[in-house]
Design a protein around this motif. Structure first.
Motif, PDB file in Angstrom:
ATOM      1  N   ALA A  26       4.568   0.895   1.418  1.00 51.87           N
ATOM      2  CA  ALA A  26       4.850  -0.009   2.527  1.00 51.87           C
ATOM      3  C   ALA A  26       4.420  -1.419   2.155  1.00 51.87           C
ATOM      4  O   ALA A  26       3.460  -1.612   1.401  1.00 51.87           O
ATOM      5  CB  ALA A  26       4.130   0.449   3.790  1.00 51.87           C
TER       6      ALA A  26
ATOM      7  N   THR B 124      -5.029   3.504   5.021  1.00 51.57           N
ATOM      8  CA  THR B 124      -4.997   2.510   3.950  1.00 51.57           C
ATOM      9  C   THR B 124      -6.265   2.579   3.121  1.00 51.57           C
ATOM     10  O   THR B 124      -7.323   3.015   3.607  1.00 51.57           O
ATOM     11  CB  THR B 124      -4.839   1.087   4.534  1.00 51.57           C
ATOM     12  OG1 THR B 124      -4.771   0.142   3.467  1.00 51.57           O
ATOM     13  CG2 THR B 124      -6.028   0.737   5.423  1.00 51.57           C
TER      14      THR B 124
ATOM     15  N   GLU C 204      -7.864   2.488   8.091  1.00 50.49           N
ATOM     16  CA  GLU C 204      -6.564   2.486   8.733  1.00 50.49           C
ATOM     17  C   GLU C 204      -6.194   1.113   9.282  1.00 50.49           C
ATOM     18  O   GLU C 204      -7.056   0.300   9.613  1.00 50.49           O
ATOM     19  CB  GLU C 204      -6.526   3.509   9.888  1.00 50.49           C
ATOM     20  CG  GLU C 204      -7.447   3.174  11.044  1.00 50.49           C
ATOM     21  CD  GLU C 204      -7.326   4.161  12.189  1.00 50.49           C
ATOM     22  OE1 GLU C 204      -6.634   5.179  12.024  1.00 50.49           O
ATOM     23  OE2 GLU C 204      -7.937   3.905  13.261  1.00 50.49           O
TER      24      GLU C 204
ATOM     25  N   ASP D 200       2.510   4.729   1.278  1.00 50.16           N
ATOM     26  CA  ASP D 200       2.951   5.248   2.573  1.00 50.16           C
ATOM     27  C   ASP D 200       3.612   6.598   2.310  1.00 50.16           C
ATOM     28  O   ASP D 200       4.813   6.687   2.009  1.00 50.16           O
ATOM     29  CB  ASP D 200       3.924   4.268   3.227  1.00 50.16           C
ATOM     30  CG  ASP D 200       4.384   4.746   4.608  1.00 50.16           C
ATOM     31  OD1 ASP D 200       3.801   5.723   5.114  1.00 50.16           O
ATOM     32  OD2 ASP D 200       5.332   4.151   5.147  1.00 50.16           O
ATOM     33  N   ARG D 201       2.841   7.665   2.411  1.00 40.53           N
ATOM     34  CA  ARG D 201       3.306   8.996   2.030  1.00 40.53           C
ATOM     35  C   ARG D 201       3.722   9.852   3.223  1.00 40.53           C
ATOM     36  O   ARG D 201       3.949  11.049   3.083  1.00 40.53           O
ATOM     37  CB  ARG D 201       2.212   9.713   1.230  1.00 40.53           C
ATOM     38  CG  ARG D 201       1.871   8.979  -0.057  1.00 40.53           C
ATOM     39  CD  ARG D 201       0.701   9.614  -0.789  1.00 40.53           C
ATOM     40  NE  ARG D 201       0.419   8.937  -2.047  1.00 40.53           N
ATOM     41  CZ  ARG D 201      -0.305   7.829  -2.144  1.00 40.53           C
ATOM     42  NH1 ARG D 201      -0.823   7.293  -1.052  1.00 40.53           N
ATOM     43  NH2 ARG D 201      -0.513   7.271  -3.315  1.00 40.53           N
ATOM     44  N   GLU D 202       3.819   9.257   4.400  1.00 36.64           N
ATOM     45  CA  GLU D 202       4.177  10.033   5.581  1.00 36.64           C
ATOM     46  C   GLU D 202       5.614  10.529   5.512  1.00 36.64           C
ATOM     47  O   GLU D 202       5.917  11.664   5.883  1.00 36.64           O
ATOM     48  CB  GLU D 202       3.973   9.185   6.842  1.00 36.64           C
ATOM     49  CG  GLU D 202       4.267   9.944   8.133  1.00 36.64           C
ATOM     50  CD  GLU D 202       4.023   9.088   9.360  1.00 36.64           C
ATOM     51  OE1 GLU D 202       4.380   9.525  10.460  1.00 36.64           O
ATOM     52  OE2 GLU D 202       3.459   7.982   9.207  1.00 36.64           O
TER      53      GLU D 202
ATOM     54  N   GLN E 166       0.837  -1.187   0.000  1.00 36.25           N
ATOM     55  CA  GLN E 166       0.000   0.000   0.000  1.00 36.25           C
ATOM     56  C   GLN E 166       0.878   1.247   0.000  1.00 36.25           C
ATOM     57  O   GLN E 166       2.088   1.186   0.259  1.00 36.25           O
ATOM     58  CB  GLN E 166      -0.910   0.029   1.222  1.00 36.25           C
ATOM     59  CG  GLN E 166      -0.158   0.206   2.545  1.00 36.25           C
ATOM     60  CD  GLN E 166      -1.093   0.384   3.724  1.00 36.25           C
ATOM     61  OE1 GLN E 166      -1.865  -0.511   4.049  1.00 36.25           O
ATOM     62  NE2 GLN E 166      -1.023   1.554   4.356  1.00 36.25           N
TER      63      GLN E 166
ATOM     64  N   PHE F 194       6.115  -4.701   9.044  1.00 35.94           N
ATOM     65  CA  PHE F 194       5.677  -3.568   8.227  1.00 35.94           C
ATOM     66  C   PHE F 194       6.932  -2.855   7.733  1.00 35.94           C
ATOM     67  O   PHE F 194       7.635  -2.193   8.499  1.00 35.94           O
ATOM     68  CB  PHE F 194       4.830  -2.628   9.103  1.00 35.94           C
ATOM     69  CG  PHE F 194       3.912  -1.717   8.349  1.00 35.94           C
ATOM     70  CD1 PHE F 194       2.597  -2.065   8.124  1.00 35.94           C
ATOM     71  CD2 PHE F 194       4.364  -0.488   7.879  1.00 35.94           C
ATOM     72  CE1 PHE F 194       1.741  -1.216   7.447  1.00 35.94           C
ATOM     73  CE2 PHE F 194       3.520   0.364   7.193  1.00 35.94           C
ATOM     74  CZ  PHE F 194       2.201   0.001   6.979  1.00 35.94           C
TER      75      PHE F 194
ATOM     76  N   ARG G 192       8.780  -0.035   5.385  1.00 42.43           N
ATOM     77  CA  ARG G 192       8.504   1.254   4.763  1.00 42.43           C
ATOM     78  C   ARG G 192       9.636   1.573   3.786  1.00 42.43           C
ATOM     79  O   ARG G 192      10.820   1.578   4.156  1.00 42.43           O
ATOM     80  CB  ARG G 192       8.388   2.345   5.828  1.00 42.43           C
ATOM     81  CG  ARG G 192       7.425   1.971   6.949  1.00 42.43           C
ATOM     82  CD  ARG G 192       7.325   3.035   8.000  1.00 42.43           C
ATOM     83  NE  ARG G 192       6.555   4.180   7.511  1.00 42.43           N
ATOM     84  CZ  ARG G 192       6.286   5.249   8.262  1.00 42.43           C
ATOM     85  NH1 ARG G 192       6.731   5.310   9.515  1.00 42.43           N
ATOM     86  NH2 ARG G 192       5.579   6.239   7.769  1.00 42.43           N
TER      87      ARG G 192
ATOM     88  N   PHE H 207      -1.919   3.569  10.603  1.00 39.46           N
ATOM     89  CA  PHE H 207      -1.527   3.956   9.259  1.00 39.46           C
ATOM     90  C   PHE H 207      -2.759   3.955   8.360  1.00 39.46           C
ATOM     91  O   PHE H 207      -3.530   2.990   8.358  1.00 39.46           O
ATOM     92  CB  PHE H 207      -0.479   2.986   8.692  1.00 39.46           C
ATOM     93  CG  PHE H 207       0.879   3.142   9.297  1.00 39.46           C
ATOM     94  CD1 PHE H 207       1.787   4.031   8.770  1.00 39.46           C
ATOM     95  CD2 PHE H 207       1.234   2.413  10.410  1.00 39.46           C
ATOM     96  CE1 PHE H 207       3.047   4.187   9.340  1.00 39.46           C
ATOM     97  CE2 PHE H 207       2.478   2.551  10.988  1.00 39.46           C
ATOM     98  CZ  PHE H 207       3.387   3.441  10.447  1.00 39.46           C
TER      99      PHE H 207
END
Length: 377
Positions: free
Chosen positions: A170, A247, A222, A161-163, A159, A198, A200, A245
């Motif tokens: 991720a 999703t 999430e 993961d733009r954090e 999926q 998980f 990243r 997170f």
């Protein structure tokens, strides 16, 4: 201009009536055999009554109709054109200067409309009813909570993961618990994993961090990682805490990814395929099914033209039975081609688009070649 248009509309009406009659007959025949098979399976189940079996059979009727539609168009077209030839109506029309291409425009248009209606209208109805039929089948005839079970071992998901990175992603891995199958996932509204890892990663696959958690719960929008330990790019652990997170995945989408593509609506397939690709699931079966539904109008047109080419022979010239038999054989040859290319498409041997469109394209080219050979102007 009035005579060709009037005769074309007349031929189109005869064609569509025959096709619909044949569709009803074939659907009823196949559904009857399906019902008999369900009764045979229910004979060993004390709790499976006649009402439950009848419900499953009735829920499968739209799916059966969708499957037999191309053959209904072929056989209905053969019947309609053979009757027109036997009554010499086609001979009179040609003597009046109306070419085969003129009076075939109506049947071709009706065949395309039938195929389009099946794709856009019948397919969504079929997917809803077939999904319910599979649920009842699994519950009543197999004593299982679902007809599709999640694969054993670990589940792998991908999926965004733009954090940390706007284009990052991720990869999540864990063992499904509490909900071992698709239906219990739906019923519980949540999906749980244990022994969760998980990873990243950045858009260029650079390692950005890792999270280990004993449990993860998928809720609305999430992932919640319980008691998680996060490791940064420096590999140093951080204190344990619950992490969340965002999703795009939902319990329903995870369940559907293990279900048959036939249980998904034509209109929802593109979005669902995108979600599968982003999450690391294989979308080959779903893309193949989507392209097959798109090609259905073209396949219906090919069947209509094949019917015309194999049944417009004048009765006084003889050999009508052979031509009709050849038309039916051509239809089954296209069916076998569709099955073979579908298998090659699912295994990745053929591109999905080629596997789905090859039968329709081959049938259309053969039909046009036959009509060009037979049409004398």
């Amino acid at each position: 201009m009035t005579l060709p248009f009037t005769f074309g509309a007349y031929v189109a009406r005869r064609f569509v009536v025959s096709a619909l009659i044949m569709l009803t007959a074939l659907t009823g025949l196949v559904a009857l055999f399906d019902f008999i098979e369900l009764l045979r399976r229910a004979a060993t189940r004390a709790d499976a009554g006649f009402a439950e079996v009848s419900s499953i059979a009735l829920l499968r009727v739209p799916f059966v109709a969708l499957q037999v539609l191309p053959f209904a168009v072929l056989l209905g077209g053969i019947l309609a054109f053979w009757r027109l030839s036997r009554s010499s109506e086609l001979v009179v029309a040609r003597s009046a200067g109306i070419s085969a291409w003129g009076f075939l425009a109506g049947p071709v248009l009706m065949a395309a409309l039938l195929g389009g209606a099946a794709t856009a209208g019948l397919s969504p109805l079929s997917s809803i009813m077939l999904a319910r039929a599979e649920q009842l089948d699994a519950l009543v005839l197999r004593n299982a909570p679902s007809s599709t079970t999640l694969a054993g071992g670990r589940l792998w998901l991908r999926q965004g993961d733009r954090e940390i990175d706007p284009n990052g992603f991720a990869i999540l891995s864990g063992r499904p618990v509490a909900a071992r199958d698709a239906e219990s996932i739906r019923d519980g509204g949540t999906f749980r994993l244990e022994e969760v890892s998980f990873w990243r990663l950045s858009s260029n696959d650079r390692f950005l961090g890792r999270i280990e958690a004993p449990r993860a719960v998928l809720r609305a929008g999430e992932w919640v990682l319980e008691g998680a330990t996060a490791f940064g790019a420096d590999r140093q652990p951080q204190p344990r805490r619950d992490l969340a997170f965002p999703t795009e995945l939902t319990p329903d989408r995870i369940a559907d990814s293990f279900a048959s593509p036939d249980t998904l609506s034509f209109w929802s397939l593109p979005e669902f395929i995108e979600v599968l690709d982003n999450s690391g699931f294989s979308s080959v079966r779903h893309r193949l099914h989507y392209q097959s539904l798109l090609s259905l109008p073209v396949l219906a047109v090919a069947m209509a033209l094949l019917a015309a080419g194999f049944s417009m022979r004048e009765a006084r010239r003889g050999g009508v039975a052979g031509m009709l038999g050849a038309g039916v054989a051509a239809g089954f040859a296209l069916f076998m081609l569709d099955r073979v290319t579908g298998e090659f498409g699912e295994t990745g041997t053929l591109p999905v688009v080629l596997a789905a469109w090859a039968p329709a394209a081959a049938g259309l080219m053969c039909a046009l070649a036959l009509l060009l050979h037979l049409e004398d102007g």
